[in-house]
Design a protein around this motif. Structure first.
Motif, short mmCIF file in Angstrom:
data_model
loop_
_atom_site.label_atom_id
_atom_site.label_comp_id
_atom_site.label_asym_id
_atom_site.label_seq_id
_atom_site.Cartn_x
_atom_site.Cartn_y
_atom_site.Cartn_z
N UNK A 240 -7.98 20.50 19.50
CA UNK A 240 -6.89 19.55 19.39
C UNK A 240 -7.39 18.13 19.63
N UNK A 241 -8.26 17.95 20.64
CA UNK A 241 -8.82 16.63 20.91
C UNK A 241 -9.60 16.12 19.70
N UNK A 242 -10.37 17.00 19.07
CA UNK A 242 -11.12 16.62 17.87
C UNK A 242 -10.18 16.18 16.76
N UNK A 243 -9.06 16.90 16.60
CA UNK A 243 -8.08 16.53 15.59
C UNK A 243 -7.46 15.17 15.90
N UNK A 244 -7.18 14.90 17.18
CA UNK A 244 -6.60 13.62 17.57
C UNK A 244 -7.58 12.49 17.35
N UNK A 245 -8.85 12.70 17.68
CA UNK A 245 -9.87 11.69 17.43
C UNK A 245 -10.02 11.44 15.93
N UNK A 246 -9.90 12.49 15.15
CA UNK A 246 -9.96 12.36 13.69
C UNK A 246 -8.79 11.51 13.20
N UNK A 247 -7.60 11.73 13.79
CA UNK A 247 -6.43 10.95 13.39
C UNK A 247 -6.64 9.47 13.67
N UNK A 248 -7.19 9.15 14.84
CA UNK A 248 -7.42 7.75 15.19
C UNK A 248 -8.45 7.12 14.25
N UNK A 249 -9.48 7.87 13.91
CA UNK A 249 -10.49 7.36 12.98
C UNK A 249 -9.89 7.11 11.60
N UNK A 250 -9.03 8.02 11.15
CA UNK A 250 -8.37 7.85 9.86
C UNK A 250 -7.43 6.65 9.88
N UNK B 154 2.23 15.36 13.13
CA UNK B 154 1.42 14.21 12.71
C UNK B 154 0.35 13.83 13.71
N UNK B 155 0.63 14.05 15.00
CA UNK B 155 -0.29 13.61 16.04
C UNK B 155 -1.00 14.75 16.77
N UNK B 156 -0.70 15.98 16.39
CA UNK B 156 -1.34 17.14 16.99
C UNK B 156 -1.13 17.18 18.50
N UNK B 157 0.09 16.86 18.91
CA UNK B 157 0.48 16.90 20.32
C UNK B 157 1.78 17.69 20.41
N UNK B 158 1.85 18.62 21.33
CA UNK B 158 3.05 19.45 21.47
C UNK B 158 4.28 18.59 21.73
N UNK C 197 6.75 19.17 23.60
CA UNK C 197 7.06 19.11 25.03
C UNK C 197 6.22 18.07 25.75
N UNK C 198 5.05 17.77 25.20
CA UNK C 198 4.18 16.73 25.78
C UNK C 198 4.61 15.35 25.30
N UNK C 199 4.98 15.24 24.03
CA UNK C 199 5.42 13.96 23.49
C UNK C 199 6.62 13.43 24.24
N UNK C 200 7.57 14.31 24.57
CA UNK C 200 8.78 13.86 25.26
C UNK C 200 8.46 13.31 26.64
N UNK C 201 7.32 13.68 27.21
CA UNK C 201 6.89 13.12 28.49
C UNK C 201 6.08 11.83 28.30
N UNK C 202 5.34 11.75 27.19
CA UNK C 202 4.51 10.57 26.94
C UNK C 202 5.34 9.33 26.63
N UNK C 203 6.41 9.50 25.86
CA UNK C 203 7.18 8.34 25.39
C UNK C 203 7.71 7.49 26.54
#
Length: 214
Positions: free
Chosen positions: A23-33, A103-107, A109-115
């Motif tokens: 998942x971290x690799x996918x997120x890093x890929x998203x930021x690079x894109x 879109x961000x490869x984040x669950x 349940x985690x997004x609702x805490x991050x916002x």
């Protein structure tokens, strides 16, 4: 000697860490894109994040001391850029957590805490510089002068409008938050100057209230 239970637990930890790293690799890929998209299509980048690349990076740097978590043996923390991008996308579009997770490869349940975490950090960092109402007579006169010269609105201190922010119905609220559009909301009312900058914002009026009531 390892028991069957120990072996299963070890296997589960291994699979969890493998999934987390993927998942971290996918997120890093998203930021690079995203960075690559900014170079190729600046207009599309701004439309997606409602931000230009330089300002986005500046915001990431200012928020990093408050949002960056430490790495642990079990997992790598989410990058601040990813947290900010997900927050900006939600605020710009109103997409659900369930939609953003793909879109961000984040669950979700985690997004609702991050916002809320990111929003609180933005307010703390920028409130004194950006989120301030004009206080002096000279500042208001300057706004009026610009509106007069640019838009031909004389003796005007700003353009006022409102927006209904959808919410879940609060307990025992009755119809106080039920608006004419058919959903529960709170009202955001804002005053903007000639440069489209907010110079006054009020959030929290019950959705049933009219513009005049707010």
């Amino acid at each position: 000697m390892l028991t069957v239970r120990d072996t299963i637990a070890k296997r589960r930890r291994f699979l969890y860490m493998a999934d987390a790293l993927a998942i971290v690799e996918e997120q890093q890929k998203w930021l690079a894109e995203a960075e690559e998209q900014e170079k190729e299509n600046q207009r599309g980048y701004k439309n997606y994040l409602r931000n230009i690349a330089d300002l986005f990076q500046e915001t990431v740097e200012k928020l990093t001391p408050r949002l960056q978590k430490q790495s642990t043996f079990m997992r790598e923390p989410f990058q601040v850029g990813l947290k900010l991008a997900a927050t900006l996308r939600l605020l710009a579009t109103g997409n659900s957590d369930q939609s953003l997770q793909y879109g961000f490869r984040v669950e979700a349940s985690t997004i609702c805490k991050l916002i809320p975490e990111v929003c609180k950090a933005i307010i703390t960092v920028y409130k004194d510089k950006v989120l301030r109402c004009l206080k002096t007579e000279e500042e208001w006169k300057e706004v009026a002068a610009r509106l007069s010269s640019r838009w031909n609105y004389h003796k005007c201190l700003g353009a006022v409008d409102g927006k209904h922010i959808a919410i879940m119905k609060p307990p025992n609220a009755g119809s106080y938050y039920y608006n004419y559009k058919g959903f529960h909301s709170i009202v955001l009312m804002a005053v903007a100057d000639t440069n489209y900058k907010f110079i006054y914002v009020d959030v929290g009026a019950e959705g049933y209230a009219s513009d005049g009531g707010t």
